[in-house]
Structures are given as structure tokens and as C-alpha cells.
Design a protein around this motif. Structure first.
Motif, PDB file in Angstrom:
ATOM      1  N   ILE A   1       5.061  -1.273   9.810  1.00 27.06           N
ATOM      2  CA  ILE A   1       5.904  -1.297   8.910  1.00 27.06           C
ATOM      3  C   ILE A   1       6.254  -2.831   8.556  1.00 27.06           C
ATOM      4  N   GLY A   2       5.968  -3.225   7.371  1.00 33.77           N
ATOM      5  CA  GLY A   2       6.288  -4.487   6.686  1.00 33.77           C
ATOM      6  C   GLY A   2       7.640  -4.630   6.163  1.00 33.77           C
ATOM      7  N   GLU A   3       7.789  -5.571   5.364  1.00 28.70           N
ATOM      8  CA  GLU A   3       9.078  -5.894   5.152  1.00 28.70           C
ATOM      9  C   GLU A   3       9.316  -5.286   3.621  1.00 28.70           C
ATOM     10  N   GLY A   4       8.667  -5.168   2.496  1.00 34.10           N
ATOM     11  CA  GLY A   4       8.903  -4.732   1.227  1.00 34.10           C
ATOM     12  C   GLY A   4       7.562  -5.181   0.505  1.00 34.10           C
ATOM     13  N   PRO A   5       7.537  -4.257  -0.592  1.00 38.90           N
ATOM     14  CA  PRO A   5       6.166  -4.780  -1.545  1.00 38.90           C
ATOM     15  C   PRO A   5       6.510  -6.082  -2.390  1.00 38.90           C
ATOM     16  N   GLY A   6       5.142  -6.621  -2.609  1.00 43.20           N
ATOM     17  CA  GLY A   6       5.341  -7.814  -3.264  1.00 43.20           C
ATOM     18  C   GLY A   6       4.692  -7.611  -4.695  1.00 43.20           C
ATOM     19  N   ALA A   7       4.304  -8.496  -5.317  1.00 47.30           N
ATOM     20  CA  ALA A   7       3.783  -8.287  -6.757  1.00 47.30           C
ATOM     21  C   ALA A   7       2.388  -7.432  -6.888  1.00 47.30           C
ATOM     22  N   ASP A   8       1.553  -7.803  -5.932  1.00 49.31           N
ATOM     23  CA  ASP A   8       0.406  -6.768  -6.062  1.00 49.31           C
ATOM     24  C   ASP A   8       0.709  -5.344  -5.728  1.00 49.31           C
ATOM     25  N   GLU A   9       1.513  -5.159  -4.443  1.00 45.89           N
ATOM     26  CA  GLU A   9       1.601  -3.919  -3.965  1.00 45.89           C
ATOM     27  C   GLU A   9       2.584  -3.179  -5.327  1.00 45.89           C
ATOM     28  N   ASP A  10       3.521  -3.893  -5.934  1.00 50.67           N
ATOM     29  CA  ASP A  10       4.236  -3.262  -6.940  1.00 50.67           C
ATOM     30  C   ASP A  10       3.276  -2.824  -8.319  1.00 50.67           C
ATOM     31  N   GLN A  32       0.710   0.581  -3.776  1.00 54.18           N
ATOM     32  CA  GLN A  32       0.168   0.565  -2.170  1.00 54.18           C
ATOM     33  C   GLN A  32       0.678  -0.552  -1.516  1.00 54.18           C
ATOM     34  N   PRO A  33       1.236  -0.258  -0.353  1.00 54.07           N
ATOM     35  CA  PRO A  33       1.436  -1.479   0.495  1.00 54.07           C
ATOM     36  C   PRO A  33       0.335  -2.270   1.156  1.00 54.07           C
ATOM     37  N   PHE A  34       0.748  -3.699   1.322  1.00 55.56           N
ATOM     38  CA  PHE A  34      -0.157  -4.615   1.895  1.00 55.56           C
ATOM     39  C   PHE A  34      -1.810  -4.537   1.103  1.00 55.56           C
ATOM     40  N   VAL A  35      -1.552  -4.756  -0.182  1.00 51.48           N
ATOM     41  CA  VAL A  35      -2.766  -4.682  -0.790  1.00 51.48           C
ATOM     42  C   VAL A  35      -3.009  -6.382  -1.635  1.00 51.48           C
ATOM     43  N   THR A  71       3.315   1.069   6.017  1.00 48.57           N
ATOM     44  CA  THR A  71       4.452   1.193   5.022  1.00 48.57           C
ATOM     45  C   THR A  71       5.356   0.119   5.050  1.00 48.57           C
ATOM     46  N   ASN A  72       6.576   0.079   4.803  1.00 42.73           N
ATOM     47  CA  ASN A  72       7.588  -1.056   4.480  1.00 42.73           C
ATOM     48  C   ASN A  72       8.992  -0.471   4.874  1.00 42.73           C
ATOM     49  N   THR A  73       9.886  -1.429   5.282  1.00 39.08           N
ATOM     50  CA  THR A  73      11.275  -0.910   5.258  1.00 39.08           C
ATOM     51  C   THR A  73      12.013  -0.621   3.861  1.00 39.08           C
ATOM     52  N   LEU A  82       4.232 -11.470  13.904  1.00 44.36           N
ATOM     53  CA  LEU A  82       4.348 -12.443  12.984  1.00 44.36           C
ATOM     54  C   LEU A  82       3.981 -11.655  11.553  1.00 44.36           C
ATOM     55  N   HIS A  83       4.459 -12.074  10.448  1.00 40.76           N
ATOM     56  CA  HIS A  83       4.153 -11.331   9.287  1.00 40.76           C
ATOM     57  C   HIS A  83       2.801 -12.076   8.656  1.00 40.76           C
ATOM     58  N   PRO A  84       1.638 -11.381   8.275  1.00 41.39           N
ATOM     59  CA  PRO A  84       0.743 -11.940   7.794  1.00 41.39           C
ATOM     60  C   PRO A  84       0.709 -12.729   6.722  1.00 41.39           C
TER      61      PRO A  84
HETATM   62  N1  URA Z   1       4.565  -8.041   2.540  1.00 39.87           N
HETATM   63  C1  URA Z   1       5.024  -6.921   2.850  1.00 39.87           C
HETATM   64  O1  URA Z   1       5.832  -7.080   4.052  1.00 39.87           O
HETATM   65  N2  URA Z   1       4.701  -5.632   2.819  1.00 39.87           N
HETATM   66  C2  URA Z   1       3.764  -5.338   1.884  1.00 39.87           C
HETATM   67  O2  URA Z   1       3.391  -4.340   1.698  1.00 39.87           O
HETATM   68  C3  URA Z   1       3.044  -6.512   1.192  1.00 39.87           C
HETATM   69  C4  URA Z   1       3.524  -7.797   1.596  1.00 39.87           C
END
Ligand code: URA
Length: 202
Positions: A51-60, A64-67, A90-92, A170-172
Motif C-alpha cells: 500500500i503506497g501513498e497515492g497516484p502520481g502523474a504517471d499513475e494518473d 495503474q499504481p506504481f508505474v 494499491t494506495n491509500t 521507506l517509500h521508493p
Molecule cells: N507513489 C505512490 O505512493 N503510489 C504510486 O502509485 C506511485 C507513486
């Protein structure tokens, strides 16, 4: 939150959950410039949920999350640990916060019933919480990520019917900015993998 709870509770599989999230109008992030809802990727009966934080520009852009760059680093680490076929990601929150700011606790609380439903449907053995914003929201603790990372906590669902071991790490995206910290995240992933592969004791 009540609307999200009702919508999430009505979903009996991940497809309907994805559709319910996309149709959900209760999260203010949805109308702040996000192109689409970003729910999940990975296997539906994964042993590990990330579970990540939330979508960024690429995900938006891709839905898909973390792309993006952080996601590519995450994928390399998962592959090296032998986990890439065993995760659900997924994300929060499911909509990109404006300017990639950290989602607020209220935004996270609005999306939480969907996250919780995803956990109930995937039934992972454990959770990996990427970054402080995820760890704080999921564990309802106000410690910094540097003190929480690598430790085991118990995640408990709101109705207390589900309990899972959860490890903050730690967040990537942070690792991309501070590569010297990669060793710590790698250690966290190894500790987690070791527990995941430990045979269940009767
Ligand atoms: N960072 C996040 O926390 N989530 C994503 O999906 C992408 C980057």
C-alpha cells in the motif's frame, strides 16, 4: 465515509470494487484535476499487499499504481526478492493529489473502506506499507517512518474482524532521492520475505 463504506461493502470481487471506486463521488480529490481513478495492479490472491501513498502523474495517466520511476524501482526490488508474482499493489487514495502533495488524513479516511475491502477480498498474509503517509494512515500511529520502518505492527480492520502483520518501509520515491537508504528498504523486504516464506505452524 459512510457512503464509501456502503459502496465497498456491496462489492464481492475486485472487479466490482474497481468499478465502485471509479464511480465513487465522495472523495474530494476526484474533482481536483485527477484524470482517472487508480486502483490496483498485481495478482488477485496475492500473499503480500503493498500500500503506497497515492497516484502520481504517471499513475494518473496510465490508471495503474506504481508505474512511474518509483514504481520501476519497486518492481526491481520485488523481482530481486522473488516477490513480483506474489503481490497486489494499491494506495491509500485512488486519485492523484494536486501537484503530488501528500494526501490529507481526511482524504485517506474517505478511501479507507475501499482499501479495507480490497484486503478482505485479496486476503494477503501481510501488508507492506510504503512511506510514512501510508504507515500512519493504515496503522493510525503518529511516528516518523524512520522509526517505524522494518518493524512489525498489527493492522486491524475497522470492525476488528481482520488482523494482519504489517511492516512499514521507506517509500521508493524517497529511495530515488536518497539512494544511500536503499539498503534499509532492502533489509525490510528481506525480513518480510523471510516471514512470508516461513511455513505456517499449526
Ligand atoms: N507513489 C505512490 O505512493 N503510489 C504510486 O502509485 C506511485 C507513486
Amino acid at each position: 465515509v459512510a457512503a464509501a463504506k456502503a459502496a465497498a461493502a456491496a462489492c464481492n470481487d475486485l472487479e466490482s470494487l474497481a468499478a465502485a471506486i471509479a464511480a465513487f463521488e465522495g472523495c474530494p480529490l476526484k474533482s481536483q484535476g485527477a484524470k482517472q481513478a487508480v486502483f490496483s495492479r498485481g495478482v488477485s490472491d496475492a500473499q503480500l499487499m503493498i500500500i503506497g501513498e497515492g497516484p502520481g502523474a504517471d499513475e494518473d495517466a496510465q490508471g495503474q499504481p506504481f508505474v512511474g520511476r518509483a514504481g520501476k524501482l519497486l518492481d526491481r526490488m520485488l523481482k530481486a526478492a522473488g516477490l513480483e508474482e506474489r503481490v497486489f499493489i494499491t494506495n491509500t487514495v485512488f486519485w492523484r493529489p494536486p501537484g503530488n502533495r501528500t494526501p490529507t488524513p481526511q482524504e485517506q479516511a474517505t478511501c479507507a473502506p475501499f482499501v479495507e475491502r480490497a484486503i478482505a477480498l485479496v486476503k494477503p498474509k501481510m501488508l507492506l506499507l510504503a512511506g510514512g503517509a501510508s504507515a500512519k494512515a493504515m496503522l493510525k500511529r503518529d511516528e516518523g517512518i524512520l522509526t517505524m520502518r522494518g518493524r512489525w505492527f498489527e493492522w486491524v480492520s475497522e470492525d476488528q474482524s481482520l488482523e494482519l502483520p504489517a511492516m512499514p518501509t521507506l517509500h521508493p520515491a524517497f529511495l530515488l532521492r536518497t539512494p544511500a537508504q536503499k539498503k534499509k528498504a532492502w533489509q525490510d523486504l528481506l525480513t518480510l520475505t523471510e516471514r512470508l516464506d516461513r511455513p505456517d505452524r499449526p
